[in-house]
Design an enzyme around this catalytic site. Structure first.
Site, short mmCIF file in Angstrom:
data_model
loop_
_atom_site.label_atom_id
_atom_site.label_comp_id
_atom_site.label_asym_id
_atom_site.label_seq_id
_atom_site.Cartn_x
_atom_site.Cartn_y
_atom_site.Cartn_z
N LYS A 64 2.75 4.52 2.91
CA LYS A 64 3.97 4.97 3.62
C LYS A 64 4.16 6.48 3.52
CE LYS A 64 6.28 5.79 -0.37
NZ LYS A 64 6.68 7.11 -0.85
N PRO A 101 -4.35 7.32 -1.16
CA PRO A 101 -4.61 8.16 -2.33
C PRO A 101 -3.84 7.69 -3.57
CG PRO A 101 -4.17 9.52 -0.41
CD PRO A 101 -3.90 8.10 0.00
N ALA A 117 -1.76 7.86 -6.96
CA ALA A 117 -0.72 8.77 -7.48
C ALA A 117 -0.46 9.91 -6.50
CB ALA A 117 -1.10 9.33 -8.86
N MET A 159 2.25 8.13 -1.66
CA MET A 159 2.21 7.33 -0.43
C MET A 159 2.36 5.83 -0.72
SD MET A 159 -0.47 9.15 2.10
CE MET A 159 0.03 8.01 3.40
N ASP A 189 9.63 1.02 -4.21
CA ASP A 189 8.95 1.08 -2.91
C ASP A 189 8.26 -0.22 -2.53
OD1 ASP A 189 9.71 3.72 -2.60
OD2 ASP A 189 7.81 4.53 -3.33
#
Ligand code: C5P
Length: 309
Positions: free
Chosen positions: A17, A103, A105, A108, A145
């Site tokens: 995200k 990726p 850490a 995202m 998240d």
């Protein structure tokens, strides 16, 4: 024996995200910050295969560097599987095989996507049959998240970011992302924002009392207009991330000089997200950033949340 019988696993794909808007309020007593964000799920995916096992085990590969991913019980996907087992009374185990594209850490939500994928995959593999509301509740217990990685699309998140309302978004937004080899710790970035607000009150606006997503952001998403969205991209964590990693500032400038409509730190960083007008323009920007020595890739959003592939 057919192939299906030989391989009785469940494959789930969950997206990374970008927070196209993130306003961070005050730190609450539980250590979390009240916030308001507009999430967009983008086409970088975590692929997870869950298969029957006696215990709870994990293997991780990926197109990104996965050396920072824990493979012990602290891994969020394994914690998700264990939580589902505990809550449903399931007494078996699972092996999770994760292939990462988001990726590590990087800001995202890759770890959150793994956890969302694990919930969906184990629920199907074990036949525990939870409703989407029940899955959402478990997701929110795993991390702020995780519910969005389940839901996908475009959504406004409030509270810790886990109270979701879908947002209307038309069309497709094109992004160029620049990964960074050294990840950032999310709690450290939040703590740095608190410190900046306290010690540099003259340079940095105070925490808003009631964080909210700007109406202009919702309008730009609804219109499907990247130029409009570029004008209003905003992330309160950006100042803190740049303070911890001043090198990112020059890359943000470079991306915009090389043709991006705008650039932003993604979540708590250090991944940078550049909004471009078309996929073609994105490809040009990607090549120029790669020539300058950066690890860049293209993605588009919004895309679906965690689902069986
Ligand atoms: O929920 P999650 O484990 O992803 O959050 C990681 C950390 O980020 C939290 O421990 C907290 O320090 C910070 N955080 C926060 N406020 C939020 C979300 C995350 O302070 N709303």
């Amino acid at each position: 024996m057919t192939l299906v019988e030989e391989f009785p696993g469940v494959r789930v794909r969950a997206p990374g995200k970008i927070n196209v808007f993130l306003e961070v309020g005050a730190r609450q007593d539980d250590g979390y910050h009240d916030l308001a964000t507009a999430f967009q799920a983008v086409s970088l995916y975590e692929d997870l295969v869950a298969s029957h096992a006696d215990g709870f085990t994990l293997s991780v590969t990926g197109s990104v560097d996965t050396t920072g991913v824990p493979v012990d019980d602290t891994n969020l996907a394994l914690r998700a599987a264990r939580l589902l087992a505990t809550e449903t009374g399931y007494d078996g185990g699972v092996h999770l095989d994760i292939r990462k594209e988001v990726p590590v850490a990087g800001g995202m939500g890759g770890g959150s996507a793994d956890a969302a994928a694990a919930l969906v995959a184990c629920d199907a593999l074990w036949g525990t049959g939870l409703s989407s509301r029940e899955l959402h509740t478990l997701a929110a217990r795993l991390g702020a998240d995780v519910p969005f990685a389940l839901a996908g699309g475009t959504a406004v998140g409030t509270g810790r970011g886990d109270a979701l309302n879908p947002a209307l978004a038309r069309g497709r937004f094109e992004w160029v992302l620049v990964a960074n080899p050294d990840g950032l710790s999310t709690p450290k970035v939040y703590a740095e924002l608190d410190r900046l607000r306290e010690e540099h009150a003259a340079q940095i606006p105070p925490a808003p009392e009631t964080p909210s997503v700007s109406a202009d952001v919702l309008h730009a998403l609804r219109a499907g207009d990247p130029r409009m969205l570029a004008e209003v991209l905003h992330n309160d964590l950006q100042a803190a991330a740049l303070r911890l990693r001043p090198d990112l500032g020059a890359v943000l400038d470079l991306g915009v000089r090389e043709g991006a409509l705008a650039g932003i730190v993604s979540g708590s960083g250090p991944t940078l997200a550049f909004l471009v007008e078309t996929r073609q323009e994105g490809y040009g920007l990607l090549q120029r950033l790669e020539r300058a020595g950066h690890d860049a890739f293209q993605a588009h959003g919004p895309v679906h949340g965690a689902r069986i592939a």
